[in-house]
Scaffold this active site. Structure first.
Site, short mmCIF file in Angstrom:
data_model
loop_
_atom_site.label_atom_id
_atom_site.label_comp_id
_atom_site.label_asym_id
_atom_site.label_seq_id
_atom_site.Cartn_x
_atom_site.Cartn_y
_atom_site.Cartn_z
N CYS A 191 6.94 -4.96 13.93
CA CYS A 191 6.10 -6.13 13.68
C CYS A 191 5.61 -6.73 15.00
CB CYS A 191 6.85 -7.18 12.87
SG CYS A 191 5.85 -8.66 12.53
N PRO A 197 5.49 -1.39 4.58
CA PRO A 197 5.84 -2.81 4.40
C PRO A 197 4.79 -3.69 5.07
CG PRO A 197 7.17 -1.83 6.13
CD PRO A 197 6.36 -0.71 5.55
N MET A 198 4.29 -4.69 4.34
CA MET A 198 3.31 -5.62 4.90
C MET A 198 3.63 -7.02 4.42
SD MET A 198 -0.29 -3.53 4.55
CE MET A 198 0.09 -2.81 2.93
N ALA A 199 3.86 -7.92 5.37
CA ALA A 199 4.19 -9.29 5.02
C ALA A 199 3.05 -9.93 4.23
CB ALA A 199 4.46 -10.10 6.29
N LYS A 217 11.19 1.56 11.17
CA LYS A 217 9.75 1.57 11.43
C LYS A 217 9.51 0.94 12.79
CE LYS A 217 5.27 0.93 9.27
NZ LYS A 217 4.46 0.21 10.24
N GLN A 244 13.09 -3.77 3.57
CA GLN A 244 13.07 -3.86 5.03
C GLN A 244 13.62 -5.20 5.52
OE1 GLN A 244 9.50 -4.65 7.61
NE2 GLN A 244 9.76 -2.48 8.17
N GLY A 264 -0.66 1.52 5.27
CA GLY A 264 -0.59 0.07 5.37
C GLY A 264 -1.89 -0.59 4.97
N ARG A 265 -2.71 -0.94 5.97
CA ARG A 265 -3.95 -1.65 5.67
C ARG A 265 -4.89 -0.85 4.77
NH1 ARG A 265 -6.43 -2.54 11.16
NH2 ARG A 265 -5.28 -0.62 11.57
N ASP A 301 -4.27 4.10 10.39
CA ASP A 301 -5.65 4.60 10.24
C ASP A 301 -5.81 5.69 9.19
OD1 ASP A 301 -6.09 2.85 12.28
OD2 ASP A 301 -6.56 4.36 13.80
#
Length: 323
Positions: free
Chosen positions: A104, A19-21, A143, A73, A228-229, A206
């Site tokens: 977060c 999950p990423m805002a 998470k 989420q 994620g990223r 990572d």
């Protein structure tokens, strides 16, 4: 890596979208699903926003058949609010799995006692997790991070609390809140969590390529992985990692034409859900991520940031030799 079970779902290759805002909205979740991602986690939703039936918040709870199964989420600072939001989502029927955010690091979230701030208050965290578990029958995950800072790493304690509360799995990002995204993910610390609990542990942090996944799994012994990223502008990370898990072989990177096709697919989805004005402006950051690291990417980013029509995106991609 063995299949991971969450409720009635079994994921043979548990390589999930984190999950990423501002990133994992409906449009990108569909893109990820089309690339083979078996489970996406939606961007976090405010339990308070659900309580007050905030229009924007409720729009974030929608989903499409093309992206199911889907994990939704929520974040909250009180057990009552969290349980109410969880029950609302279950009744709404737009999600298959419920996830609670305790990771977060954003200042505006932690200053309210939400997100990773809850790791400083294990008792409150326990109250919230128990309340959610009582409120819903959906598979329920959490998470979190390693802790608030290096002097208070308590991921093992929180994971044990989560397991005792009936949580089905925990995802652990290998950094503390104070680190934000600096330094490297500490996989040894996630291994300690894995050894401490019997429920599945999902490693996050990572992981961008097969070599990263190999190292993360070897050190942590995790049951799944959350990207994620590494998935920003790179939905190909899912077929690449899943193919490697199945065959041990690495897929080639996407061609320029493949990149262009997905950029436009993503743009069209954003426009369809959010309209031209918002969709095009939100696509600017995604387009910059899709072309990050490629020759002339800085100039492309500048051009994308000035674009206000779909035709402008097409022109930029064509001029860059992507089409």
């Amino acid at each position: 890596m063995n299949p991971l079970k969450l409720g009635g779902f079994t994921f043979p290759e548990p390589v999930f979208l984190a999950p990423m805002a501002g990133v994992t909205d409906t449009a990108y979740r569909i893109i990820a699903s089309e690339m083979g991602c078996p489970l996406a986690f939606a961007e976090m939703v405010s339990s308070q926003g659900i309580h007050y039936r905030n229009e924007h918040t409720l729009l974030m709870l929608r989903s499409e058949p093309a992206e199911r199964p889907l994990a939704m989420q929520i974040f909250a600072k009180s057990a009552a609010m969290a349980a109410e939001a969880a029950a609302y989502i279950e009744e709404l029927g737009t999600a298959d799995i419920l996830d609670f955010n305790m990771g977060c690091p954003a200042p505006k979230v932690v200053k309210n006692g939400e997100g990773s701030a809850l790791m400083r208050d294990p008792k409150k965290a326990e109250e919230i997790l128990k309340a959610i578990r009582r409120a819903v029958k959906l598979p329920f995950t959490v998470k979190m991070r390693l802790g608030w800072d290096d002097t208070s790493r308590n991921a093992v304690e929180i994971a044990r609390i989560a397991e005792a509360a009936g949580v089905d799995a925990v995802a652990v990002h290998g950094r503390t809140r104070e680190q934000f995204y600096s330094g490297s993910a500490d996989y040894e610390a996630i291994a300690e969590v894995k050894r401490a609990v019997g429920i599945p542990v999902i490693v996050s942090g990572d992981i961008r390529r097969p070599a990263d996944l190999r190292r993360a799994l070897a050190i942590t012994g995790a049951d799944g992985v959350m990207i994620g990223r590494g998935a920003q502008g790179n939905p190909w990370v899912f077929p690449q990692l899943i193919h490697w898990l199945r065959t041990g072989e690495e897929l080639p990177p996407p061609t320029p034409a493949e990149r262009a096709a997905v950029v436009l697919r993503h743009l069209d989805l954003l426009i369809s859900y959010k309209g031209d004005y918002i969709g095009i402006r939100e696509m600017r950051k995604h387009a910059a991520w899709y072309t990050r690291g490629l020759p002339g990417s800085a100039q492309l980013r500048e051009r994308f940031n000035r674009s206000d029509t779909r035709d402008a995106f097409v022109e930029i991609l064509h001029g860059a030799g992507y089409m």
